[in-house]
Structures are given as structure tokens and as C-alpha cells.
Scaffold this motif. Structure first.
Motif, mmCIF file in Angstrom:
data_model
loop_
_atom_site.group_PDB
_atom_site.id
_atom_site.type_symbol
_atom_site.label_atom_id
_atom_site.label_comp_id
_atom_site.label_asym_id
_atom_site.label_seq_id
_atom_site.Cartn_x
_atom_site.Cartn_y
_atom_site.Cartn_z
ATOM 1 N N THR A 1 27.601 37.726 43.114
ATOM 2 C CA THR A 1 27.678 37.397 44.537
ATOM 3 C C THR A 1 26.303 37.543 45.163
ATOM 4 O OG1 THR A 1 28.327 39.696 44.975
ATOM 5 C CG2 THR A 1 30.101 38.069 44.810
ATOM 6 N N SER A 2 26.189 37.035 46.360
ATOM 7 C CA SER A 2 24.936 37.132 47.108
ATOM 8 C C SER A 2 25.244 37.438 48.562
ATOM 9 C CB SER A 2 24.151 35.813 46.996
ATOM 10 O OG SER A 2 22.985 35.837 47.799
ATOM 11 N N VAL A 3 24.659 38.506 49.060
ATOM 12 C CA VAL A 3 24.797 38.928 50.460
ATOM 13 C C VAL A 3 26.267 39.027 50.862
ATOM 14 C CG1 VAL A 3 23.808 38.664 52.744
ATOM 15 C CG2 VAL A 3 22.690 37.590 50.835
ATOM 16 N N HIS A 4 27.049 39.700 50.053
ATOM 17 C CA HIS A 4 28.448 39.966 50.392
ATOM 18 C C HIS A 4 28.546 41.359 51.011
ATOM 19 C CE1 HIS A 4 29.465 36.322 48.390
ATOM 20 N NE2 HIS A 4 30.748 36.603 48.269
ATOM 21 N N PRO A 5 29.401 41.536 51.998
ATOM 22 C CA PRO A 5 29.516 42.852 52.640
ATOM 23 C C PRO A 5 30.041 43.900 51.671
ATOM 24 C CG PRO A 5 31.245 41.366 53.413
ATOM 25 C CD PRO A 5 30.296 40.535 52.606
ATOM 26 N N PRO A 6 29.690 45.154 51.893
ATOM 27 C CA PRO A 6 30.102 46.218 50.976
ATOM 28 C C PRO A 6 31.599 46.256 50.708
ATOM 29 C CG PRO A 6 28.503 47.049 52.558
ATOM 30 C CD PRO A 6 28.853 45.664 53.000
ATOM 31 N N ALA A 7 32.399 46.069 51.767
ATOM 32 C CA ALA A 7 33.851 46.129 51.574
ATOM 33 C C ALA A 7 34.322 45.059 50.601
ATOM 34 C CB ALA A 7 34.561 45.965 52.911
ATOM 35 N N GLN A 8 33.701 43.884 50.639
ATOM 36 C CA GLN A 8 34.120 42.816 49.732
ATOM 37 C C GLN A 8 33.659 43.086 48.304
ATOM 38 O OE1 GLN A 8 33.067 38.714 50.864
ATOM 39 N NE2 GLN A 8 35.196 38.207 50.428
ATOM 40 N N LEU A 9 32.510 43.741 48.153
ATOM 41 C CA LEU A 9 32.074 44.125 46.816
ATOM 42 C C LEU A 9 33.088 45.088 46.177
ATOM 43 C CD1 LEU A 9 28.249 44.725 47.365
ATOM 44 C CD2 LEU A 9 29.386 42.667 46.499
ATOM 45 N N VAL A 10 33.572 46.030 46.965
ATOM 46 C CA VAL A 10 34.581 46.965 46.455
ATOM 47 C C VAL A 10 35.890 46.228 46.189
ATOM 48 C CG1 VAL A 10 35.944 49.023 46.982
ATOM 49 C CG2 VAL A 10 33.524 48.931 47.623
ATOM 50 N N GLU A 11 36.254 45.314 47.099
ATOM 51 C CA GLU A 11 37.479 44.532 46.910
ATOM 52 C C GLU A 11 37.415 43.742 45.595
ATOM 53 O OE1 GLU A 11 40.060 40.934 49.039
ATOM 54 O OE2 GLU A 11 38.079 41.487 49.818
ATOM 55 N N GLY A 12 36.236 43.188 45.297
ATOM 56 C CA GLY A 12 36.087 42.429 44.065
ATOM 57 C C GLY A 12 36.329 43.281 42.839
ATOM 58 N N GLN A 13 35.859 44.524 42.873
ATOM 59 C CA GLN A 13 36.099 45.437 41.761
ATOM 60 C C GLN A 13 37.592 45.741 41.634
ATOM 61 O OE1 GLN A 13 33.527 46.710 39.662
ATOM 62 N NE2 GLN A 13 32.355 45.133 40.732
ATOM 63 N N TRP A 14 38.246 45.914 42.754
ATOM 64 C CA TRP A 14 39.683 46.235 42.752
ATOM 65 C C TRP A 14 40.492 45.051 42.243
ATOM 66 C CZ3 TRP A 14 43.698 44.115 45.745
ATOM 67 C CH2 TRP A 14 44.911 44.794 45.665
ATOM 68 N N ILE A 15 40.159 43.850 42.693
ATOM 69 C CA ILE A 15 40.872 42.652 42.240
ATOM 70 C C ILE A 15 40.741 42.501 40.730
ATOM 71 C CG2 ILE A 15 40.854 40.118 42.286
ATOM 72 C CD1 ILE A 15 40.042 40.309 45.250
ATOM 73 N N ALA A 16 39.517 42.661 40.228
ATOM 74 C CA ALA A 16 39.284 42.507 38.798
ATOM 75 C C ALA A 16 40.101 43.523 37.994
ATOM 76 C CB ALA A 16 37.800 42.660 38.496
ATOM 77 N N GLU A 17 40.137 44.766 38.467
ATOM 78 C CA GLU A 17 40.891 45.800 37.756
ATOM 79 C C GLU A 17 42.387 45.509 37.798
ATOM 80 O OE1 GLU A 17 41.638 50.639 37.897
ATOM 81 O OE2 GLU A 17 39.986 49.737 39.017
ATOM 82 N N ARG B 1 34.703 41.612 35.641
ATOM 83 C CA ARG B 1 34.164 42.019 36.938
ATOM 84 C C ARG B 1 32.895 41.251 37.269
ATOM 85 N NH1 ARG B 1 34.676 48.614 37.210
ATOM 86 N NH2 ARG B 1 36.897 48.761 36.694
ATOM 87 N N SER B 2 32.614 41.192 38.565
ATOM 88 C CA SER B 2 31.339 40.643 39.018
ATOM 89 C C SER B 2 30.211 41.453 38.387
ATOM 90 C CB SER B 2 31.245 40.712 40.540
ATOM 91 O OG SER B 2 29.978 40.299 40.995
ATOM 92 N N SER B 3 29.127 40.762 38.005
ATOM 93 C CA SER B 3 28.028 41.434 37.303
ATOM 94 C C SER B 3 26.839 41.747 38.183
ATOM 95 C CB SER B 3 27.555 40.567 36.127
ATOM 96 O OG SER B 3 28.577 40.405 35.182
ATOM 97 N N THR B 4 26.675 41.009 39.288
ATOM 98 C CA THR B 4 25.456 41.153 40.090
ATOM 99 C C THR B 4 25.735 40.975 41.573
ATOM 100 O OG1 THR B 4 24.939 38.797 39.923
ATOM 101 C CG2 THR B 4 23.997 40.244 38.233
ATOM 102 N N GLU B 5 24.773 41.429 42.365
ATOM 103 C CA GLU B 5 24.745 41.161 43.810
ATOM 104 C C GLU B 5 23.295 40.893 44.199
ATOM 105 O OE1 GLU B 5 26.366 40.418 46.335
ATOM 106 O OE2 GLU B 5 25.509 41.284 48.145
ATOM 107 N N GLN B 6 23.103 39.869 45.005
ATOM 108 C CA GLN B 6 21.763 39.534 45.511
ATOM 109 C C GLN B 6 21.642 39.994 46.950
ATOM 110 O OE1 GLN B 6 19.503 35.713 45.519
ATOM 111 N NE2 GLN B 6 20.399 35.429 43.490
ATOM 112 N N ILE B 7 20.542 40.690 47.249
ATOM 113 C CA ILE B 7 20.338 41.201 48.607
ATOM 114 C C ILE B 7 18.861 41.102 48.988
ATOM 115 C CG2 ILE B 7 22.264 42.839 48.609
ATOM 116 C CD1 ILE B 7 20.129 45.022 47.911
ATOM 117 N N PRO B 8 18.576 41.045 50.291
ATOM 118 C CA PRO B 8 17.180 41.188 50.712
ATOM 119 C C PRO B 8 16.776 42.650 50.659
ATOM 120 C CG PRO B 8 18.598 40.941 52.634
ATOM 121 C CD PRO B 8 19.481 40.803 51.427
#
Length: 357
Positions: free
Chosen positions: A152-168, A174-181
Motif C-alpha cells: 500500500t501507499s499512504v494508507h492510514p494507520p487504522a487501515q494498515l492494521v485492518e489489512g493485517q486483520w483481514i489477511a489473518e 499479508r501486505s508486504s510494504t507501505e510507502q510513506i513520505p
């Protein structure tokens, strides 16, 4: 010799500098041959990650990268691209829907002249599409062999956690990376995203180490403000008369003086700072010219001492925000008023003089 790093928990070894291809094409360097030369120069210097996106110059960037990776070069490159941005007049040629992802990946594969993408990233969140739908589509692309990993890129923290929960919950990869400034001037992600990345093993690809040019060395107190194509596109972000930007200018000037005292360029200081964070797998550089690339490559041998890092923290406190735009894409809850306001009741639902609840 380049010292490689592990990309999150994937086990993939990546160079600390990733070549960002946003500036190749109509929005930057229009000369394809020169852009290809820059790409080859980076690869010859040990860079093994190229990051682009379908929306960069409407596919032209991907086409340039595809041309550059002929002759056996593709096999040695960890190739990343992104989907989400509008790619046509059709309202369905955008977003994070299964329908668009399946079409967008084929378009990117064709432009990149490859049979698979190593890292396929959701460029921005899509509030209109269920996140589980997006992750399910990306999982299918992994299983079909079209992509190796997704992120993902520039996703809010809550959605990053949600993605981990969905995958489990669904037994998905699971998502492997996040892009941020991330840079000495843009530190808001130190509050949550970077710690989350460490907790869940996400590889962080940090972009904008020069803070959209603020740390290029041209922004100094009392000096004439440099011209930039970004200034024309987002003028308010570079108006030094604005209170937040005035503070940012003072900080950029102080960082430039710190770099000079340390015998470094401001570019070296800024990139080395981003590389120093333990959650960062690679810093994305976006050269438009060969000179820009050489300036970035000179950062690889720089190691910042604790004294210099402490001084950076004094100039810009950890987690500090100068401007909300610096945090990356603002979440829809901030940008879309309809998500923050209750709908007004129909006229028939209210009595004269009564206040609707």
C-alpha cells in the motif's frame, strides 16, 4: 559495494536507494533515451529497485522503464508499480476495485514489457471500495503469478492494521510494504505508521527525502525562492509567507547549516536521515537528470552520528507536522465534508421552528 537490506519480512534483498520513476516522461524528463541512461546508471551503481506507477505521465513512465529493462536487466530488478489513479474518461478506470485492478495490472504488464510485477501497490486508499475486496483481488493476482507481493501507499494507520486483520481472518497473504513520505522536515509518520510497520513486519519505502524540494538546498532564509514545477501544481505548499511554511523555511535553513558544519550536502543529510530509521527498507529517490542521480548516489557512504541526529531532533522534533499536506494523502474523513456531517432531514421531517436533531 552496496549493502542490501531485507524488505520487511519478505526476505527479498533490496538496495537502500530505490529509483523512483515519477520524473520520467511528460511530467519530468521527456527525453526517453536520457531517462533510460539514468536508469542504467542507477542499476550499474547497485540500485536494484525501481518504483513507478501507471498514473505517472499516464503510463509513459512505465513504458520508459520497460524499455530500460531489456537485454537481461529485468531479472536483476525488483520492479514495483502502483494502481489507483484515473487512467481514462471511463469512471471505472480508477480506484481499488477488483474490476479495475484486473485490467490495470494487464495494462502495466504490457507497458513494462514483463510477465510479472514484483510489488503491486494500492497508490491511495479508496473509500468507495471495501478493503477486503481489494486485498482479495491482489491475492488472486499473486496466485495467478501476475504479481509476487502487494503493498500500500499512504494508507492510514487504522487501515494498515485492518489489512493485517483481514489477511489473518481470511487466510490471505499479508501486505508486504507501505510507502510513506519521510524526511527531516516530514516526520508525522514517526507517530504511528513507522512503529506499526515494525510491529507487523512491513517493509517501508520512504519517498520524498527532500520534502518536495524544500531540502534541495535552494530554500534558505533571505534567499530568492527557487522556481519549481511543484510550485505551479500546489502553490500553497510553497508559499513562504504562510505561517507554517515560514517555520518550515527556518527549519530547512537550520538543517542546511547543520549539513555544512558536518561537511555534508543537505541532500546527503536528508537521505541519510531517512535511511537511518530501523523501519525503512529503502528510500525512493526521484532524479530527473544524471546530476540529480549522482547527488543521491553520494549519500550511500554517509553515516550520521548520534550528535547530528540529536541536532536534527532539536530543529524538527520527532513526529512534528508543519503542514497537513506533508503527511501524504489526507484521509477521506478529512477531505470529504459529507463524511463528517449528518445529512439534513427532509423538509417534511421537521416542524416549523423546531431544530432537527
Amino acid at each position: 559495494m552496496t549493502t542490501y537490506r531485507t524488505l520487511g519480512r519478505t526476505g527479498v534483498q533490496v538496495s537502500p536507494l530505490a529509483l523512483g520513476a515519477m520524473n520520467f516522461g511528460a511530467r519530468g524528463n521527456r527525453d526517453h533515451d536520457d531517462s533510460i541512461t539514468i536508469i542504467h546508471r542507477a542499476l550499474d551503481a547497485g540500485v536494484n529497485v525501481i518504483d513507478t506507477a501507471d498514473v505517472y505521465s499516464q503510463g509513459e513512465s512505465e513504458e520508459i522503464v520497460g524499455k530500460a529493462l531489456t537485454g537481461g536487466r529485468r531479472a536483476k530488478v525488483f520492479l514495483a508499480t502502483k494502481f489507483h489513479g484515473r487512467m481514462g474518461d471511463d469512471p471505472n478506470q480508477q480506484g481499488n476495485t477488483r474490476r479495475w485492478i484486473f485490467r490495470a495490472v494487464e495494462d502495466s504488464l504490457r507497458r513494462l514489457n514483463t510477465d510479472h510485477i514484483d510489488l503491486y501497490q494500492a497508490h491511495r486508499p479508496d473509500p468507495a471500495t471495501d478493503f477486503e475486496e481489494t486485498l482479495g483481488a491482489l491475492t488472486d493476482l499473486v496466485r495467478h503469478g501476475k504479481i509476487r507481493y502487494y503493498g500500500t501507499s499512504v494508507h492510514p494507520p487504522a487501515q494498515l492494521v485492518e489489512g493485517q486483520w483481514i489477511a489473518e481472518r481470511r487466510g490471505l497473504p499479508r501486505s508486504s510494504t507501505e510507502q510513506i513520505p519521510y524526511s527531516p522536515l516530514v516526520r508525522s509518520n514517526e507517530r504511528d505508521v513507522l512503529p506499526l510497520a515494525q510491529k507487523y513486519g512491513l517493509g517501508v519505502l520512504a519517498y520524498g527525502p527532500l520534502a518536495a524540494g524544500w531540502l534541495s538546498g535552494g530554500y534558505r532564509v533571505g534567499a530568492r525562492q527557487p522556481k519549481s514545477y511543484r510550485e505551479d501544481r500546489i502553490p500553497g505548499r510553497f508559499d513562504i509567507a504562510a505561517p507554517g511554511n515560514a517555520d518550515k523555511l527556518a527549519a530547512a535553513d537550520a538543517l542546511a547549516k547543520l549539513a555544512e558544519d558536518a561537511g555534508l550536502t543537505l541532500i546527503q543529510l536528508s537521505v541519510a536521515f531517512a535511511l537511518n530509521h530501523p523501519a525503512v527498507s529503502a528510500v525512493i529517490i526521484g532524479p530527473r537528470t544524471r546530476e540529480h542521480l549522482d547527488g543521491y548516489l553520494s549519500t550511500l557512504e554517509v553515516r550520521l552520528t548520534a550528535d547530528i541526529l540529536d541536532r536534527i531532533d532539536e530543529i524538527v522534533p520527532p513526529g512534528h507536522v508543519f503542514h497537513l499536506r506533508d503527511t501524504g494523502a489526507l484521509p477521506p474523513a478529512v477531505t470529504e465534508p459529507a463524511l463528517r456531517r449528518r445529512p439534513l432531514p427532509a423538509p417534511s421531517d421537521t416542524r416549523e421552528g423546531a431544530r432537527p436533531t
